[in-house]
Design a protein around this motif. Structure first.
Motif, PDB file in Angstrom:
ATOM      1  N   LEU A 186       0.829  -1.206   0.000  1.00  0.00           N
ATOM      2  CA  LEU A 186       0.000   0.000   0.000  1.00  0.00           C
ATOM      3  C   LEU A 186       0.861   1.253   0.000  1.00  0.00           C
ATOM      4  O   LEU A 186       1.875   1.311   0.699  1.00  0.00           O
ATOM      5  N   LYS A 197       0.346   6.694   2.364  1.00  0.00           N
ATOM      6  CA  LYS A 197      -0.802   7.486   2.827  1.00  0.00           C
ATOM      7  C   LYS A 197      -2.029   6.610   3.078  1.00  0.00           C
ATOM      8  O   LYS A 197      -2.899   6.974   3.865  1.00  0.00           O
ATOM      9  N   TYR A 198      -2.110   5.452   2.434  1.00  0.00           N
ATOM     10  CA  TYR A 198      -3.205   4.522   2.685  1.00  0.00           C
ATOM     11  C   TYR A 198      -2.820   3.495   3.752  1.00  0.00           C
ATOM     12  O   TYR A 198      -3.657   3.030   4.504  1.00  0.00           O
ATOM     13  N   VAL A 213      -5.228   2.276   6.899  1.00  0.00           N
ATOM     14  CA  VAL A 213      -5.735   0.900   6.863  1.00  0.00           C
ATOM     15  C   VAL A 213      -5.287   0.135   8.111  1.00  0.00           C
ATOM     16  O   VAL A 213      -6.083  -0.569   8.743  1.00  0.00           O
ATOM     17  N   ARG A 219      -9.358   7.891   2.277  1.00  0.00           N
ATOM     18  CA  ARG A 219      -8.143   7.068   2.248  1.00  0.00           C
ATOM     19  C   ARG A 219      -8.424   5.626   2.653  1.00  0.00           C
ATOM     20  O   ARG A 219      -7.835   4.701   2.095  1.00  0.00           O
ATOM     21  N   ARG A 235     -10.097   4.128  -0.438  1.00  0.00           N
ATOM     22  CA  ARG A 235      -9.135   3.891  -1.520  1.00  0.00           C
ATOM     23  C   ARG A 235      -8.135   2.798  -1.140  1.00  0.00           C
ATOM     24  O   ARG A 235      -7.728   2.000  -1.993  1.00  0.00           O
ATOM     25  N   GLY A 236      -7.732   2.755   0.109  1.00  0.00           N
ATOM     26  CA  GLY A 236      -6.820   1.710   0.570  1.00  0.00           C
ATOM     27  C   GLY A 236      -7.470   0.334   0.467  1.00  0.00           C
ATOM     28  O   GLY A 236      -6.849  -0.634   0.033  1.00  0.00           O
ATOM     29  N   TYR A 294      -7.622  -0.599  -3.161  1.00  0.00           N
ATOM     30  CA  TYR A 294      -6.284  -1.005  -3.591  1.00  0.00           C
ATOM     31  C   TYR A 294      -6.007  -2.442  -3.154  1.00  0.00           C
ATOM     32  O   TYR A 294      -5.535  -3.255  -3.946  1.00  0.00           O
TER      33      TYR A 294
END
Length: 192
Positions: free
Chosen positions: A137, A140-141, A145, A172, A175-176, A179
């Motif tokens: 990751l 920033k994520y 997380v 975030r 989005r994490g 991802y």
């Protein structure tokens, strides 16, 4: 706000070493767990714990008693880990020793062909895939997380720790998670 922690912080600020030792005892395992998850290296995590408590001790005069102590210490620990991740050089070698393995190398980490109970293999492979996906990751994520899912913090608590708006944290985390989902789907397709 936890009254005991606030009282201990106030006593420690006034030079009470026993109070500071109690704070260390309350938080050392939590900060180690955070650091280990972020850095994926036992030695670096132990160093991060020591650095966190050193910074806490030298900055106790800056602690705002209206803020939760846990938020303040997690912010310090998280920021230290992010700094360590930024300083890392991404150099990989198949012959490099693993951080925790006495003499083990990447070759020894390759899956063996020995038969093991199927369920145990599936569980350990899944855990390893998730751990590897978290390791990839973007930083920033990664921190949000880890704080959200491994430390079970609320979005507000994470916002307080990282000193960011809850809307940013929510984005975030989303989005994490996306991802990770895509990364795990890629791994699944590669293994078919």
């Amino acid at each position: 706000m936890n009254f005991v922690e606030a009282r201990l912080a106030k006593l420690a600020r006034n030079g009470d070493r026993a109070a500071f030792a109690e704070l260390v005892e309350l938080y050392k395992d939590k900060i180690f767990h955070l650091a280990y998850r972020m850095l994926n290296n036992k030695q670096e995590a132990e160093d991060a714990v020591q650095e966190t408590f050193l910074r806490v001790y030298t900055n106790l005069h800056r602690y705002d008693e209206n803020q939760k102590f846990s938020t303040w210490i997690f912010r310090i620990g998280t920021n230290l880990c992010i700094d360590k991740l930024r300083r890392r050089k991404n150099t990989y070698s198949l012959d490099a020793e693993m951080p925790e393995g006495e003499g083990s190398d990447y070759y020894s980490m390759l899956p063996s062909n020995e038969a093991t109970p199927e369920k145990q293999v599936i569980v350990s492979e899944t855990q390893e895939q998730i751990r590897q996906a978290i390791d990839t990751l973007p930083e920033k994520y990664k921190s949000v997380v880890i704080l959200r899912y491994l430390h079970d913090m609320s979005l507000q608590e994470i916002g307080d720790v990282l000193n960011m708006p809850v809307t940013t944290i929510k984005t975030r985390v989303h989005r994490g998670r996306e991802y990770l989902r895509k990364r795990l789907e890629q791994n699944e397709q590669l293994s078919i």
